[in-house]
Scaffold this active site. Sequence first.
Site, PDB file in Angstrom:
ATOM      1  N   HIS A  22       0.845  -1.201   0.000  1.00 22.29           N
ATOM      2  CA  HIS A  22       0.000   0.000   0.000  1.00 22.29           C
ATOM      3  C   HIS A  22       0.877   1.246   0.000  1.00 22.29           C
ATOM      4  O   HIS A  22       1.835   1.344   0.762  1.00 22.29           O
ATOM      5  CB  HIS A  22      -0.909  -0.022   1.227  1.00 22.29           C
ATOM      6  CG  HIS A  22      -1.739   1.202   1.372  1.00 22.29           C
ATOM      7  ND1 HIS A  22      -1.664   2.008   2.474  1.00 22.29           N
ATOM      8  CD2 HIS A  22      -2.646   1.768   0.551  1.00 22.29           C
ATOM      9  CE1 HIS A  22      -2.504   3.016   2.334  1.00 22.29           C
ATOM     10  NE2 HIS A  22      -3.104   2.902   1.177  1.00 22.29           N
ATOM     11  N   ASP A  30       8.692   7.580 -20.031  1.00 18.27           N
ATOM     12  CA  ASP A  30       8.886   7.622 -21.481  1.00 18.27           C
ATOM     13  C   ASP A  30      10.301   7.161 -21.825  1.00 18.27           C
ATOM     14  O   ASP A  30      11.118   6.887 -20.946  1.00 18.27           O
ATOM     15  CB  ASP A  30       8.555   9.002 -22.047  1.00 18.27           C
ATOM     16  CG  ASP A  30       9.460  10.122 -21.552  1.00 18.27           C
ATOM     17  OD1 ASP A  30      10.628   9.864 -21.197  1.00 18.27           O
ATOM     18  OD2 ASP A  30       8.992  11.284 -21.536  1.00 18.27           O
ATOM     19  N   ARG A 101      10.205  19.052 -13.062  1.00 15.76           N
ATOM     20  CA  ARG A 101      11.043  17.948 -13.516  1.00 15.76           C
ATOM     21  C   ARG A 101      11.916  17.370 -12.398  1.00 15.76           C
ATOM     22  O   ARG A 101      11.984  16.154 -12.211  1.00 15.76           O
ATOM     23  CB  ARG A 101      11.917  18.402 -14.681  1.00 15.76           C
ATOM     24  CG  ARG A 101      12.702  17.259 -15.292  1.00 15.76           C
ATOM     25  CD  ARG A 101      13.472  17.720 -16.482  1.00 15.76           C
ATOM     26  NE  ARG A 101      14.736  18.302 -16.013  1.00 15.76           N
ATOM     27  CZ  ARG A 101      15.663  18.794 -16.810  1.00 15.76           C
ATOM     28  NH1 ARG A 101      15.482  18.833 -18.111  1.00 15.76           N
ATOM     29  NH2 ARG A 101      16.770  19.280 -16.321  1.00 15.76           N
ATOM     30  N   TYR A 123       7.566  14.385 -21.830  1.00 17.98           N
ATOM     31  CA  TYR A 123       6.704  14.503 -20.649  1.00 17.98           C
ATOM     32  C   TYR A 123       5.664  13.391 -20.579  1.00 17.98           C
ATOM     33  O   TYR A 123       4.608  13.557 -19.966  1.00 17.98           O
ATOM     34  CB  TYR A 123       6.047  15.889 -20.554  1.00 17.98           C
ATOM     35  CG  TYR A 123       7.064  16.996 -20.463  1.00 17.98           C
ATOM     36  CD1 TYR A 123       7.752  17.229 -19.284  1.00 17.98           C
ATOM     37  CD2 TYR A 123       7.365  17.782 -21.569  1.00 17.98           C
ATOM     38  CE1 TYR A 123       8.718  18.224 -19.202  1.00 17.98           C
ATOM     39  CE2 TYR A 123       8.327  18.774 -21.492  1.00 17.98           C
ATOM     40  CZ  TYR A 123       8.996  18.988 -20.308  1.00 17.98           C
ATOM     41  OH  TYR A 123       9.951  19.972 -20.232  1.00 17.98           O
ATOM     42  N   GLY A 124       5.967  12.244 -21.154  1.00 14.08           N
ATOM     43  CA  GLY A 124       5.072  11.089 -21.083  1.00 14.08           C
ATOM     44  C   GLY A 124       5.373  10.237 -19.864  1.00 14.08           C
ATOM     45  O   GLY A 124       5.548   9.022 -19.987  1.00 14.08           O
ATOM     46  N   ASN A 125       5.432  10.874 -18.701  1.00 17.54           N
ATOM     47  CA  ASN A 125       5.822  10.211 -17.452  1.00 17.54           C
ATOM     48  C   ASN A 125       4.741  10.386 -16.395  1.00 17.54           C
ATOM     49  O   ASN A 125       4.145  11.462 -16.282  1.00 17.54           O
ATOM     50  CB  ASN A 125       7.123  10.820 -16.912  1.00 17.54           C
ATOM     51  CG  ASN A 125       8.239  10.787 -17.922  1.00 17.54           C
ATOM     52  OD1 ASN A 125       8.654   9.724 -18.347  1.00 17.54           O
ATOM     53  ND2 ASN A 125       8.707  11.956 -18.333  1.00 17.54           N
TER      54      ASN A 125
END
Length: 135
Positions: A22, A30, A101, A123-125
């Site tokens: 949990h 990315d 970032r 920025y595909g994170n």
Amino acid sequence: MLAGINPLLTGSLLAHLDAMGHSDAAVVADAHFPAARLGTRVVDLPGTRSPDVLAALCSVLPLDDAPALDLMESADGTVLTVQAELVAAARADDSHRYLDRFAFYEAAAQAFLIVRTGETRVYGNAILRKGVVTG
């Protein structure tokens, strides 16, 4: 192969997800992300898109309480298409936040797992936290 399990969820990835407790975090990264430098457990899924991998993870993991999802803020603060797709994939419309970032990198370094995708859009994170599995 398992029936009813998204085919992006490989056996090794499922084992890592099962071992999470949990509030443990998983990063969907990315292709540009410094996963090997930041992570102790890295699973590579080349040729995949970040939103698709996030949706697959969310198909077996309940999300923790707010914020359920952290995204890396774009340089100019605009919401990019890939970021909107990540929020939709996690179904986290009201439970997400943006981190700059370097704050994102710090949070990612503490994550239980990093899943590096083949996503080439910047920025595909995303970072998601595992909630309590009930019933």
